[in-house]
Enzyme design. Sequence first.
Site, PDB file in Angstrom:
ATOM      1  N   SER A 113     -64.318   8.232 -82.733  1.00  0.00           N
ATOM      2  CA  SER A 113     -63.712   8.751 -83.970  1.00  0.00           C
ATOM      3  C   SER A 113     -64.715   9.109 -84.978  1.00  0.00           C
ATOM      4  O   SER A 113     -64.380   9.437 -86.186  1.00  0.00           O
ATOM      5  CB  SER A 113     -63.099   7.457 -84.419  1.00  0.00           C
ATOM      6  OG  SER A 113     -63.653   6.322 -84.820  1.00  0.00           O
ATOM      7  N   LYS A 135     -65.553   3.113 -89.839  1.00  0.00           N
ATOM      8  CA  LYS A 135     -65.242   4.353 -90.162  1.00  0.00           C
ATOM      9  C   LYS A 135     -65.983   4.541 -91.712  1.00  0.00           C
ATOM     10  O   LYS A 135     -66.751   3.853 -91.990  1.00  0.00           O
ATOM     11  CB  LYS A 135     -63.723   4.364 -90.671  1.00  0.00           C
ATOM     12  CG  LYS A 135     -62.759   3.750 -89.596  1.00  0.00           C
ATOM     13  CD  LYS A 135     -62.518   4.956 -88.632  1.00  0.00           C
ATOM     14  CE  LYS A 135     -61.806   4.357 -87.516  1.00  0.00           C
ATOM     15  NZ  LYS A 135     -61.764   5.076 -86.431  1.00  0.00           N
TER      16      LYS A 135
END
Length: 185
Positions: free
Chosen positions: A39, A80
């Site tokens: 990700s 993230k």
Amino acid sequence: MSTKNREWLSWIKVIVISAIIALGIRTFLFTPIIVDGPSMLPTLENGDHLIVNKLNYQIGEPERFDIVVFHATQKRDYIKRVIGLPGEHIAYRNETLYVNGTPVEEPFIQERVESLQEGSHYTHDFTLEDLPGEYEKIPEGYVLVLGDNRMNSTDSRMIGLIPVDQIVGEAQLTYWPLSHFEWKT
């Protein structure tokens, strides 16, 4: 007490004190993490080993584009990038990030966006109102996070805004593999 016993006692004290110091550093200052999944490509790769600075957010607040580790569930942490901060409205249109209506460049994904085939999307259009919670502005105590690999990331678009108190810390150093060694700024 014999000299041998004093020497053993001295070694035991050194080991115990060292263990306490190491535990304190890991608990309050820094902790290692291993990237699990794609990700954050191209910035971070699956299997990269990082050092997370826990102190930054005990004395300050997250800033835009910080790479953070947070508790996504009770058993799982995610890594993230902070995109939106409290008080802001976030929108994506035509591969451009808009913060309160002003376009903001994202240099960490620029190469991937430029390499898109016509008609493809790297970040699908959305506004803050489209996300879980349907906020008009990011409330105090929350941030909006996205993975750098926008086509393969479970982030605020699915799980909603992230409470700042769920952030473990900021990823500041990739130390393994050595070919990926890098200080994050």
